[in-house]
Design a protein around this motif. Structure first.
Motif, PDB file in Angstrom:
ATOM      1  N   LEU A  45       0.832  -1.198   0.000  1.00  5.43           N
ATOM      2  CA  LEU A  45       0.000   0.000   0.000  1.00  5.43           C
ATOM      3  C   LEU A  45       0.863   1.243   0.000  1.00  5.43           C
ATOM      4  O   LEU A  45       1.802   1.353   0.787  1.00  5.43           O
ATOM      5  CB  LEU A  45      -0.899   0.036   1.237  1.00  5.43           C
ATOM      6  CG  LEU A  45      -1.890  -1.104   1.411  1.00  5.43           C
ATOM      7  CD1 LEU A  45      -2.574  -1.000   2.765  1.00  5.43           C
ATOM      8  CD2 LEU A  45      -2.912  -1.072   0.305  1.00  5.43           C
ATOM      9  N   ASN A  46       0.554   2.176  -0.877  1.00  2.96           N
ATOM     10  CA  ASN A  46       1.198   3.492  -0.901  1.00  2.96           C
ATOM     11  C   ASN A  46       0.102   4.537  -0.860  1.00  2.96           C
ATOM     12  O   ASN A  46      -0.741   4.589  -1.752  1.00  2.96           O
ATOM     13  CB  ASN A  46       2.046   3.686  -2.161  1.00  2.96           C
ATOM     14  CG  ASN A  46       3.289   2.848  -2.141  1.00  2.96           C
ATOM     15  OD1 ASN A  46       3.980   2.790  -1.137  1.00  2.96           O
ATOM     16  ND2 ASN A  46       3.577   2.191  -3.245  1.00  2.96           N
ATOM     17  N   TYR A  47       0.119   5.358   0.201  1.00  2.00           N
ATOM     18  CA  TYR A  47      -0.879   6.402   0.372  1.00  2.00           C
ATOM     19  C   TYR A  47      -0.310   7.733  -0.103  1.00  2.00           C
ATOM     20  O   TYR A  47       0.861   8.026   0.102  1.00  2.00           O
ATOM     21  CB  TYR A  47      -1.279   6.527   1.848  1.00  2.00           C
ATOM     22  CG  TYR A  47      -2.037   5.321   2.367  1.00  2.00           C
ATOM     23  CD1 TYR A  47      -3.399   5.198   2.157  1.00  2.00           C
ATOM     24  CD2 TYR A  47      -1.385   4.322   3.070  1.00  2.00           C
ATOM     25  CE1 TYR A  47      -4.097   4.106   2.639  1.00  2.00           C
ATOM     26  CE2 TYR A  47      -2.076   3.224   3.550  1.00  2.00           C
ATOM     27  CZ  TYR A  47      -3.429   3.119   3.333  1.00  2.00           C
ATOM     28  OH  TYR A  47      -4.125   2.038   3.802  1.00  2.00           O
ATOM     29  N   TYR A  48      -1.166   8.545  -0.707  1.00  2.00           N
ATOM     30  CA  TYR A  48      -0.804   9.887  -1.128  1.00  2.00           C
ATOM     31  C   TYR A  48      -1.711  10.861  -0.386  1.00  2.00           C
ATOM     32  O   TYR A  48      -2.929  10.660  -0.328  1.00  2.00           O
ATOM     33  CB  TYR A  48      -0.956  10.050  -2.644  1.00  2.00           C
ATOM     34  CG  TYR A  48      -0.056   9.106  -3.398  1.00  2.00           C
ATOM     35  CD1 TYR A  48       1.274   9.426  -3.613  1.00  2.00           C
ATOM     36  CD2 TYR A  48      -0.529   7.877  -3.850  1.00  2.00           C
ATOM     37  CE1 TYR A  48       2.112   8.555  -4.282  1.00  2.00           C
ATOM     38  CE2 TYR A  48       0.302   6.997  -4.510  1.00  2.00           C
ATOM     39  CZ  TYR A  48       1.615   7.335  -4.724  1.00  2.00           C
ATOM     40  OH  TYR A  48       2.463   6.468  -5.377  1.00  2.00           O
ATOM     41  N   PHE A  49      -1.100  11.906   0.195  1.00  3.33           N
ATOM     42  CA  PHE A  49      -1.826  12.825   1.053  1.00  3.33           C
ATOM     43  C   PHE A  49      -1.885  14.219   0.446  1.00  3.33           C
ATOM     44  O   PHE A  49      -1.024  14.599  -0.346  1.00  3.33           O
ATOM     45  CB  PHE A  49      -1.161  12.903   2.434  1.00  3.33           C
ATOM     46  CG  PHE A  49      -1.031  11.572   3.102  1.00  3.33           C
ATOM     47  CD1 PHE A  49      -2.126  10.983   3.714  1.00  3.33           C
ATOM     48  CD2 PHE A  49       0.164  10.888   3.122  1.00  3.33           C
ATOM     49  CE1 PHE A  49      -2.035   9.750   4.323  1.00  3.33           C
ATOM     50  CE2 PHE A  49       0.284   9.657   3.722  1.00  3.33           C
ATOM     51  CZ  PHE A  49      -0.816   9.094   4.332  1.00  3.33           C
TER      52      PHE A  49
END
Length: 88
Positions: A45-49
């Motif tokens: 999982l890679n989250y972008y904020f």
């Protein structure tokens, strides 16, 4: 929210669980995108904020401040009387 899934497909319930996971692990940050890479039993999982604006903080007359709006008249006068040193 932008969601990219590679290596397979996931259900809506699983996607919502990954979103909740990100919200619980990164409180105070707004998620704008997720990259989900499936590899057998493993998930990456890679989250972008959402970007957070940065306010300049300076040390003025012994205080860490962003702006001078909370200084009283005497402290503002002290700031105006400071000698500003330049670099050579």
């Amino acid at each position: 929210m932008n969601v990219n899934v590679t290596g397979g497909e996931i259900s809506n319930e699983e996607l919502e669980a990954y979103i909740r996971h990100g919200e619980e692990n990164y409180p105070g940050k707004k998620i704008v995108g997720i990259d989900i890479a499936l590899d057998g039993d493993f998930v990456d999982l890679n989250y972008y904020f959402e970007s957070v604006p940065f306010d300049r903080i300076r040390r003025i007359t012994g205080y860490l401040v962003g702006t001078l709006d909370r200084f009283n008249d005497a402290k503002r006068a002290e700031v105006m009387d400071r000698v500003k040193h330049g670099s050579c």
